[in-house]
Design a protein around this motif. Structure first.
Motif, PDB file in Angstrom:
ATOM      1  N   GLU A 179       0.843  -1.188   0.000  1.00 11.09           N
ATOM      2  CA  GLU A 179       0.000   0.000   0.000  1.00 11.09           C
ATOM      3  C   GLU A 179       0.879   1.238   0.000  1.00 11.09           C
ATOM      4  N   ILE A 180       0.568   2.158  -0.894  1.00 10.34           N
ATOM      5  CA  ILE A 180       1.294   3.420  -0.998  1.00 10.34           C
ATOM      6  C   ILE A 180       0.287   4.552  -0.834  1.00 10.34           C
ATOM      7  N   VAL A 181       0.596   5.510   0.024  1.00 10.48           N
ATOM      8  CA  VAL A 181      -0.272   6.669   0.201  1.00 10.48           C
ATOM      9  C   VAL A 181       0.296   7.808  -0.642  1.00 10.48           C
ATOM     10  N   ALA A 182      -0.515   8.301  -1.576  1.00  9.02           N
ATOM     11  CA  ALA A 182      -0.099   9.386  -2.468  1.00  9.02           C
ATOM     12  C   ALA A 182      -0.097  10.713  -1.716  1.00  9.02           C
ATOM     13  N   LEU A 183       0.454  11.724  -2.354  1.00  5.41           N
ATOM     14  CA  LEU A 183       0.532  13.044  -1.745  1.00  5.41           C
ATOM     15  C   LEU A 183      -0.848  13.603  -1.389  1.00  5.41           C
ATOM     16  N   ASP A 184      -1.879  13.229  -2.155  1.00  2.00           N
ATOM     17  CA  ASP A 184      -3.223  13.735  -1.889  1.00  2.00           C
ATOM     18  C   ASP A 184      -3.964  12.908  -0.843  1.00  2.00           C
ATOM     19  N   GLY A 185      -3.299  11.904  -0.272  1.00  2.00           N
ATOM     20  CA  GLY A 185      -3.890  11.083   0.767  1.00  2.00           C
ATOM     21  C   GLY A 185      -4.571   9.822   0.269  1.00  2.00           C
ATOM     22  N   THR A 186      -4.654   9.651  -1.041  1.00  3.84           N
ATOM     23  CA  THR A 186      -5.266   8.460  -1.614  1.00  3.84           C
ATOM     24  C   THR A 186      -4.332   7.271  -1.428  1.00  3.84           C
ATOM     25  N   THR A 187      -4.899   6.129  -1.038  1.00  5.01           N
ATOM     26  CA  THR A 187      -4.106   4.911  -0.882  1.00  5.01           C
ATOM     27  C   THR A 187      -4.236   4.066  -2.136  1.00  5.01           C
ATOM     28  N   TYR A 188      -3.101   3.684  -2.695  1.00  3.43           N
ATOM     29  CA  TYR A 188      -3.048   2.810  -3.862  1.00  3.43           C
ATOM     30  C   TYR A 188      -2.461   1.471  -3.417  1.00  3.43           C
ATOM     31  N   VAL A 189      -2.962   0.408  -3.998  1.00  2.00           N
ATOM     32  CA  VAL A 189      -2.493  -0.923  -3.651  1.00  2.00           C
ATOM     33  C   VAL A 189      -1.857  -1.553  -4.893  1.00  2.00           C
ATOM     34  N   TYR A 190      -0.650  -2.058  -4.725  1.00  2.00           N
ATOM     35  CA  TYR A 190       0.088  -2.708  -5.799  1.00  2.00           C
ATOM     36  C   TYR A 190       0.397  -4.150  -5.413  1.00  2.00           C
ATOM     37  N   ALA A 191       0.535  -4.992  -6.420  1.00  2.00           N
ATOM     38  CA  ALA A 191       1.078  -6.338  -6.245  1.00  2.00           C
ATOM     39  C   ALA A 191       2.418  -6.307  -6.970  1.00  2.00           C
ATOM     40  N   CYS A 192       3.507  -6.400  -6.220  1.00  2.00           N
ATOM     41  CA  CYS A 192       4.838  -6.217  -6.802  1.00  2.00           C
ATOM     42  C   CYS A 192       5.749  -7.405  -6.535  1.00  2.00           C
ATOM     43  N   LYS A 193       6.661  -7.599  -7.455  1.00  2.00           N
ATOM     44  CA  LYS A 193       7.724  -8.578  -7.263  1.00  2.00           C
ATOM     45  C   LYS A 193       9.017  -7.797  -7.048  1.00  2.00           C
TER      46      LYS A 193
END
Length: 117
Positions: A27-41
């Motif tokens: 989970e990454i929180v963007a500068l505007d406060g929105t949380t984005y979820v990634y599936a990463c290797k």
């Protein structure tokens, strides 16, 4: 009725994560406060998935800003020229879908990350 609707609700990111087994959910929180979820290797040099997700998010935000500038500019031009509303909406929808597809491919190839939500 509301209880039934709540009971049926679920986190779509969990379902999407099933499509990427062996990847870490980040989970990454963007500068505007929105949380984005990634599936990463891990990255090619062994960078941890969190680092890859942070790089992917930075690229996503930069590209989104550029896309939005062009998108709004073209929409305003259509309004000024009196283009039919339906035509403008369909064109913008097509362009948005095209951008999203190319961005998805870029994040996967460059960072090994899939944006889940």
């Amino acid at each position: 009725m509301l209880a039934a609707a709540v009971a049926l609700a679920f986190d779509m990111t969990s379902v999407l994560a099933l499509m990427y087994p062996g990847r870490e959910r980040v989970e990454i929180v963007a500068l505007d406060g929105t949380t984005y979820v990634y599936a990463c290797k891990p990255g090619p040099a062994g960078e941890p998935p969190r680092e890859q997700a942070e790089k992917a998010q930075a690229a996503f935000e930069e590209n989104l800003d550029k896309f939005a500038e062009v998108f709004v500019g073209e929409m305003m031009q259509d309004v000024t020229e009196g283009a039919p509303t339906l035509s403008t909406a369909l064109d913008m929808n097509r362009r948005t879908n095209s951008w999203a597809g190319s961005m998805t491919n870029h994040l996967e190839k460059e960072y090994g990350c899939a944006l889940l939500g």
